[in-house]
Design an enzyme around this catalytic site. Structure first.
Site, PDB file in Angstrom:
ATOM      1  N   HIS A 128      13.848  84.370  23.047  1.00 26.70           N
ATOM      2  CA  HIS A 128      13.617  84.909  21.701  1.00 26.70           C
ATOM      3  C   HIS A 128      12.637  86.081  21.721  1.00 26.70           C
ATOM      4  CE1 HIS A 128      15.659  81.453  19.675  1.00 26.70           C
ATOM      5  NE2 HIS A 128      15.340  80.862  20.809  1.00 26.70           N
ATOM      6  N   HIS A 148      16.964  90.095  19.826  1.00 27.75           N
ATOM      7  CA  HIS A 148      17.658  88.934  20.389  1.00 27.75           C
ATOM      8  C   HIS A 148      18.576  88.290  19.369  1.00 27.75           C
ATOM      9  CE1 HIS A 148      14.177  86.825  18.540  1.00 27.75           C
ATOM     10  NE2 HIS A 148      14.996  85.787  18.441  1.00 27.75           N
ATOM     11  N   HIS A 158      19.792  76.712  18.443  1.00 26.33           N
ATOM     12  CA  HIS A 158      18.342  76.964  18.391  1.00 26.33           C
ATOM     13  C   HIS A 158      17.649  76.059  17.375  1.00 26.33           C
ATOM     14  CE1 HIS A 158      14.519  78.934  17.986  1.00 26.33           C
ATOM     15  NE2 HIS A 158      14.817  79.689  16.951  1.00 26.33           N
ATOM     16  N   HIS A 180      16.681  80.341   9.341  1.00 23.67           N
ATOM     17  CA  HIS A 180      17.101  79.588  10.522  1.00 23.67           C
ATOM     18  C   HIS A 180      17.814  78.299  10.115  1.00 23.67           C
ATOM     19  CE1 HIS A 180      14.141  82.267  12.434  1.00 23.67           C
ATOM     20  NE2 HIS A 180      14.706  81.965  13.590  1.00 23.67           N
ATOM     21  N   ASN A 185      13.566  94.547  40.846  1.00 16.58           N
ATOM     22  CA  ASN A 185      12.565  93.728  40.177  1.00 16.58           C
ATOM     23  C   ASN A 185      13.178  92.401  39.750  1.00 16.58           C
ATOM     24  OD1 ASN A 185      10.574  96.010  39.894  1.00 16.58           O
ATOM     25  ND2 ASN A 185      12.229  96.850  38.667  1.00 16.58           N
ATOM     26  N   ASP A 243      19.983  84.701  17.903  1.00 18.25           N
ATOM     27  CA  ASP A 243      19.783  83.248  17.773  1.00 18.25           C
ATOM     28  C   ASP A 243      21.135  82.561  17.633  1.00 18.25           C
ATOM     29  OD1 ASP A 243      17.000  83.441  17.684  1.00 18.25           O
ATOM     30  OD2 ASP A 243      16.876  83.245  15.502  1.00 18.25           O
TER      31      ASP A 243
HETATM   32 MN   LIG Z   1      14.852  83.673  17.606  1.00 18.92          MN
END
Ligand SMILES: [Mn+2]
Ligand SMILES: [Mn+2]
Lengths: 255, 255
Positions: free
Chosen positions: B65, B69, B75, B203, B58, B71
């Site tokens: 994200h 996941h 990012h 973040h 496949n 970061d």
């Molecule tokens: Mn993220």
């Protein structure tokens, strides 16, 4: 057993065995009329702009079998009723590595085939493999990994890259303790293995026996013959026949 | 330090902390006009047929994200000159986990915010974090992980999910030994964090400080408060702002 102290004291080092993923990451090229997998492709979704003022993010398309990846039994017709890549028990993804070094032989012959005699001699020299372990085939092929032409080594009569003979694949498939075979080349089979009986025995016999393949590794020269732990970390793709994988090794610095 | 014996003797267990990847894996839903990432999508290339007689494979498309996941600093605009996901030093991907359990508080309040006081109290009770470690925030949110509506918990006024306050994000960002923050929710920020100052401090501050985020974990109840090793294994996407990651833990059975 203080694992955390081993890591923080430097008694264990972490080595990256993974090829970086880019649009240039070499992929297997199958002959016509078979359909090939696709190269890795990264596409921007937002980049500190009207699509997302404070963030940058991308989507990507890739083959399951692109770059450093893990083949699950379900990939091959002999293993089709076996595990998909999300079903592999975690303890098989973190296990001792036993390293068979045939890089001198491969330097002389890119079509070098591993034979059962090499594996038997290895067990005589280094001791039998008596615990669940990954068989890591060190061929030195990763020296070509940044040059797709040299790495794939295609010719009129197909690719010329090292791998197991049919009998070596059978030896590994039948070995009671080998979890899977890890290689530096684009796939676990030798370049000429399409003409073997059965074709692609590294796939046919290992995956048929419920074992795994792990490809396109690098930095294997950093591993001791025994004593390192291999971490093979594929994405848990439900129904996946394989996945690109991050592959790390834990190497005792005293080893 | 015999790592291999620790694994084969059962003194260390391997626990999978990763959400399975399917087309139903929940993804973050950003408000208009921002562009969203895409769900995971698997497409067949060959399946024991004329496209490939002996094999099934496949290709897939996914957001960086999407699902469990990692970061990378790059990012966020505050970390844009920092590491991409392929540049993270391997020793930061395999490191001790310290687990802060606020699941009782979150059961009472889905908008629960972690505060510096919780982290200071944790360090008083369990000892200061003096070695490079992942801060693992156990909220119990993974109990909702198989129901995208309950997991995302969106309302008219945005999502209602737990995360760090601005001051807790600052505490983590400024902590000399915390490598990154790992959570059970769809992202490292609280659902309402778009209205914080700065917006999305989990973040903004962590990635701006060169630290990492790790999302959508499960099975955190299997981890001791200290003593486990977290393995965060993103794909080494060159230029990637994040990557779906396999996340495993090594847990001493005597812990
Ligand atoms: Mn993220
Ligand atoms: Mn493959």
């Amino acid at each position: 057993m203080d694992l955390t102290a081993a890591l923080t004291s430097g008694a264990v080092r972490v080595i990256d065995l993974t090829a970086p993923l880019t649009a240039q990451t070499p992929i297997l090229e199958l002959p016509e009329p078979w359909v090939n997998t696709v190269p890795f492709e990264l596409t921007e979704v937002a980049h500190f702009d009207e699509r997302g003022p404070a963030w940058h993010c991308n989507v990507f398309t890739t083959g399951e079998h692109t770059g450093t990846h893990l083949d699950a039994p379900k990939h091959w017709i002999t293993g089709k009723d076996g595990e998909d890549v999300s079903q592999i028990p975690p303890e098989k993804l973190v296990a001792p590595a036993v390293v068979v070094d045939v890089s001198d032989e491969v330097a002389l012959n890119p079509d070098f085939l591993l034979e059962p005699a090499h594996l038997r001699a290895w067990e005589v020299e280094h001791g039998a493999i008596t615990e669940p372990s990954w068989l890591v085939l060190r061929t030195g092929w990763a020296a070509r990994a940044d040059d797709a032409v040299a790495f794939l080594n295609n010719a009129e009569d197909g690719p010329h890259t090292p791998g197991p003979s049919t009998e070596a694949a059978r030896f590994v498939a039948e070995h009671p303790h080998i979890i899977g075979m890890a290689v530096e080349t684009v796939g676990t089979d030798a370049g000429q293995a399409g003409s073997f009986d059965p074709p692609y025995p590294g796939h046919n016999l290992l995956l048929g026996a419920g074992k795994y393949g792990l490809t396109q590794l690098r930095n294997l020269e950093s591993l001791p013959t025994r004593g390192a732990v291999l971490i093979a970390a594929p994405l848990p793709i439900v129904g996946g026949t394989a996945s690109p994988a991050r592959v790390l090794a834990l190497v005792p610095t005293g080893a």
